[in-house]
Design a protein around this motif. Structure first.
Motif, PDB file in Angstrom:
ATOM      1  N   GLU A 190      42.922  62.360   6.827  1.00 20.70           N
ATOM      2  CA  GLU A 190      43.452  61.058   7.194  1.00 20.70           C
ATOM      3  C   GLU A 190      42.798  59.900   6.439  1.00 20.70           C
ATOM      4  O   GLU A 190      43.037  58.746   6.750  1.00 20.70           O
ATOM      5  CB  GLU A 190      43.297  60.841   8.699  1.00 20.70           C
ATOM      6  CG  GLU A 190      44.151  61.782   9.523  1.00 20.70           C
ATOM      7  CD  GLU A 190      44.004  61.556  11.000  1.00 20.70           C
ATOM      8  OE1 GLU A 190      43.627  60.436  11.406  1.00 20.70           O
ATOM      9  OE2 GLU A 190      44.256  62.490  11.759  1.00 20.70           O
ATOM     10  N   PRO A 250      42.520  57.021   4.170  1.00 19.87           N
ATOM     11  CA  PRO A 250      43.639  56.244   3.637  1.00 19.87           C
ATOM     12  C   PRO A 250      43.615  56.061   2.125  1.00 19.87           C
ATOM     13  O   PRO A 250      44.660  55.977   1.495  1.00 19.87           O
ATOM     14  CB  PRO A 250      43.510  54.893   4.341  1.00 19.87           C
ATOM     15  CG  PRO A 250      42.088  54.804   4.756  1.00 19.87           C
ATOM     16  CD  PRO A 250      41.635  56.217   4.992  1.00 19.87           C
ATOM     17  N   ARG A 268      47.145  51.125   6.914  1.00 15.57           N
ATOM     18  CA  ARG A 268      48.566  51.487   7.064  1.00 15.57           C
ATOM     19  C   ARG A 268      49.338  51.308   5.762  1.00 15.57           C
ATOM     20  O   ARG A 268      50.232  52.074   5.443  1.00 15.57           O
ATOM     21  CB  ARG A 268      49.214  50.659   8.167  1.00 15.57           C
ATOM     22  CG  ARG A 268      48.788  51.118   9.548  1.00 15.57           C
ATOM     23  CD  ARG A 268      49.542  50.363  10.602  1.00 15.57           C
ATOM     24  NE  ARG A 268      48.623  49.347  11.117  1.00 15.57           N
ATOM     25  CZ  ARG A 268      48.989  48.297  11.814  1.00 15.57           C
ATOM     26  NH1 ARG A 268      50.259  48.081  12.081  1.00 15.57           N
ATOM     27  NH2 ARG A 268      48.102  47.451  12.254  1.00 15.57           N
ATOM     28  N   ASP A 304      47.777  54.057   2.979  1.00 19.32           N
ATOM     29  CA  ASP A 304      47.723  55.482   3.306  1.00 19.32           C
ATOM     30  C   ASP A 304      48.232  56.335   2.136  1.00 19.32           C
ATOM     31  O   ASP A 304      49.366  56.176   1.695  1.00 19.32           O
ATOM     32  CB  ASP A 304      48.538  55.773   4.559  1.00 19.32           C
ATOM     33  CG  ASP A 304      48.348  57.182   5.051  1.00 19.32           C
ATOM     34  OD1 ASP A 304      47.248  57.734   4.892  1.00 19.32           O
ATOM     35  OD2 ASP A 304      49.315  57.745   5.585  1.00 19.32           O
TER      36      ASP A 304
END
Length: 130
Positions: A21, A23, A93, A96
């Motif tokens: 995860e 980014p 966000r 990513d």
């Protein structure tokens, strides 16, 4: 991810994340250039790299790189190739899956952002749209 280590949160709200995860990834060459620049500018080696997205640029958003020594609330903090990386939650966000490299070319040298979320960019590559 190879070269990625999780760090303990340094500030309330900051958090560590699983490797899959992360980014933003940086190539070893990008990390090397961040460290060289940090040294040339006389910045303490304990400072890491803040990667962020800001409103602006000719395409709507622009990338921002800066040196950082402390986590902010909601930061994602991890280490890549011996460099601490800080990304705020909102920027994460938009970033990513982004890979940052350092490239040499006919137009000069600099950091290149390969962002899979970008739907358009300007000619200089420093701003993008989603």
């Amino acid at each position: 991810m190879e070269g990625t280590e999780q760090l303990q949160p340094e500030s309330q709200g900051a958090h560590e994340i699983p490797d899959e995860e992360v980014p933003v990834t940086l190539t070893p060459k990008a990390v090397e250039m961040v460290k060289i620049t940090r040294e040339q500018e006389g910045i303490d080696p304990s400072h890491g790299l803040r990667v962020a997205v800001r409103g602006g640029g000719c395409s709507g958003f622009e990338y921002a790189l800066d040196y950082e020594s402390e986590a902010r609330p909601d930061d994602v903090i991890y280490e890549q190739h011996g460099l601490t990386v800080y990304v705020d939650g909102i920027s994460a966000r938009y970033l990513d899956g982004t890979n940052i490299d350092y490239v040499f070319g006919m137009a000069g040298a600099g950091f290149k952002f390969n962002n899979p979320k970008a739907t358009g960019s300007c000619g200089c590559g420093s701003s993008f749209s989603v």
